[in-house]
Scaffold this active site. Structure first.
Site, short mmCIF file in Angstrom:
data_model
loop_
_atom_site.label_atom_id
_atom_site.label_comp_id
_atom_site.label_asym_id
_atom_site.label_seq_id
_atom_site.Cartn_x
_atom_site.Cartn_y
_atom_site.Cartn_z
N GLY A 1 -2.52 -8.00 -29.35
CA GLY A 1 -3.43 -6.99 -28.84
C GLY A 1 -4.43 -6.54 -29.90
N GLY A 2 -4.72 -5.25 -29.90
CA GLY A 2 -5.67 -4.70 -30.87
C GLY A 2 -5.21 -4.83 -32.30
N GLY B 1 -32.34 -31.44 -43.07
CA GLY B 1 -32.08 -30.01 -43.12
C GLY B 1 -30.79 -29.67 -43.81
CB ALA B 2 -27.55 -31.44 -44.14
#
Length: 522
Positions: free
Chosen positions: A177-178, A412-413
């Protein structure tokens, strides 16, 4: 009158002894026995094993939750389900908290939360790491919103402490959960195989809502979160192994963001050269090799502590030492997806780079990247945004940054993997380096497509053009002529050159433009 005072003092002493006994007993003999029957240690045993001998000092031992509502069983136990305090690891101050699953399932009340918050506050004030042992059933239902408010206070402290002191979480059992968000806000998460689980929604709820059948381990076990989701960074085969890994990791980290990692004496010769590196990269650029071997042959004692070892294996991240100095290493792994960057590897690299920058750990990059992974799935999953995270992280980092281009640095790498233009302090290349917009084969197909089709022997003509393109455009001397490389070195020189570079950069001072904070493309 004196007798009355003596009797009162004796009564208080007896009460104190009883409270200490109750605190040490946790949830009682029966619950402790059941807990240990599962092969687990108690919260106090874990702290005793983890910290230096006899160094632990407990705080908040007598804190208790509110009196239970009328008609409910009185379950008030000193400590309120969490053991907090401080001690030392290898002589260095560390703040700790350990949730006690034998006390109401380690559930968090507002006072339980307040004890953890106090530890985080003290860690920030005194500049020391925090290690949390997490084993909890979540929020204490009986408290309602007060428990949720307590959790929120913890989350806020985790956020404030981020980048100020290292925060490590060890998941020793359920974390549901939280409760998962506090570990998720810390720097590193350790899990124990077949013992730890993390999930927002449990199997019972999934079965009822989505009709999915899944076990605890399949939903949120160590293998899932270290190998598939990337939520956890380290997996251990046992609790003892997990504690060893945490101690090992702390050795690479500074106490806080205003101090530097400890430089340890090294028995490894700083001038050592390994000629095996000269023949490790294959002549064929399409063949893979093990970048892990490259790293281990360069660093002190061949010791490289991988982070996220089982997730996004096309990029390697982790800690090592060079002449005793801790460094963070980012490297492509050509054996996995040819070392391309994709959604997961970009996230993995970016988070690691930002951690190292926050805590003054120099960065060493070993680059062999053919580009970003092509594909509809990658584009739809946001490879642009995720690749920008890694680019942002390197551009933002002000620690010493050294790049070694081992082989491919394409498109771009190349821009993403810490070139001079995005802030690298020193860029070295091996003679095997290939630096270009794209590989020679792909470039020739684009530029000379018609010429190849018209040739008498298209295969032979293409091979000639590929070789010519490599000579004219991709070899590292072209980049060196333009000043984009600081030097081209023989592979066996790499260790002494890196050590020398880090010594040169040890007093580096860099300032970013004044601002509240940047807006990283999350």
């Amino acid at each position: 009158m004196a007798d009355a005072y003596a009797e009162a003092a004796q009564a208080l002493s007896a009460r104190l002894d009883q409270l200490r006994t109750d605190a040490l007993a946790g949830g009682g003999e029966e619950r402790v026995a059941r807990h240990k029957a599962r092969g687990k240690y108690t919260a106090r045993e874990r702290l005793e094993m983890f910290l230096d001998r006899a160094s632990f000092r407990e705080t908040g031992r007598f804190v208790m939750d509110d009196a239970p509502p009328k008609g409910q069983t009185d379950t008030r136990i000193p400590g309120d389900g969490v053991v907090t305090g401080y001690g030392t690891v290898d002589g260095r101050l560390v703040y700790v908290y350990a949730q006690d699953f034998t006390v109401m399932g380690g559930t968090v009340s507002h006072r339980h939360a307040a004890k953890i918050c106090r530890i985080l506050d003290q860690a920030m004030e005194n500049g020391a790491p925090v290690v949390g042992f997490v084993e909890s059933g979540g929020a204490r239902i009986q408290e309602g919103v007060k428990s949720l408010a307590g959790y929120s206070e913890i989350f806020r402290r985790n956020t404030l402490a981020s980048g100020v002191v290292p925060q490590l979480s060890i998941i020793m059992g359920p974390c549901a959960g939280g409760a998962v968000y506090s570990p998720a806000l810390t720097d590193f998460i350790f899990m124990v195989e077949q013992s730890s689980q993390m999930f927002v929604t449990g199997p019972d709820v999934l079965r009822a809502v989505t009709q999915e059948e899944v076990t605890l381990e399949e939903l949120g076990g160590a293998a899932v979160h270290t190998g598939r989701s990337g939520v956890a960074h380290f997996s251990a085969s046992s609790e003892e192994d997990a504690l060893f890994l945490v101690r090992q990791l702390l050795g690479y980290l500074p106490d806080n963001n205003l101090s530097d990692p400890v430089i340890l004496p090294s028995k490894d010769d700083p001038l050592r050269q390994d000629t095996t590196l000269d023949s490790l990269v294959p002549d064929n650029p399409n063949r893979g090799y093990d970048m892990l071997e490259v790293i281990e042959r360069i660093v002190d004692g061949c010791q490289f502590m991988q982070v996220h070892e089982n997730w996004a294996g096309n990029i390697l991240t982790g800690f090592a030492r060079l002449h005793g100095r801790a460094v963070g290493i980012v490297a492509q792994q050509p054996q996995v997806l040819a070392g391309v960057l994709d959604v997961n590897s970009s996230q993995k690299g970016a988070r690691f780079v930002r951690f190292c920058d926050a805590f003054n750990i120099p960065l060493v990059v070993f680059e062999d990247v053919p580009g970003f992974l092509p594909g509809v799935d990658q584009e739809h999953e946001g490879v642009i945004r995720h690749g920008a995270k890694l680019l942002y992280a390197f551009c933002e980092a002000t620690v010493p940054k050294v790049t070694v281009i081992v082989r491919k640095a394409y498109g771009g790498a190349y821009c993403v993997m810490n070139p001079r233009q995005t802030g690298a302090d020193l860029v070295l290349a091996w003679p095997t380096a290939e630096i270009a917009v794209m590989g020679a084969d792909g470039a020739v197909n684009v530029i000379f497509r018609r010429e190849i089709q018209a040739a008498d022997d298209p295969i032979q003509r293409k091979a000639e053009l590929v070789e010519e393109y490599r000579d004219r455009f991709t070899n590292p001397f072209i980049a060196a002529e333009s000043g984009y490389l600081d030097d081209i070195i023989e592979p066996h020189e790499t260790r002494p050159r890196l050590i020398n570079a880090l010594e040169m950069l040890q007093n580096k001072q860099a300032q970013l433009p004044p601002k509240k904070h940047g807006n990283i493309p999350l």
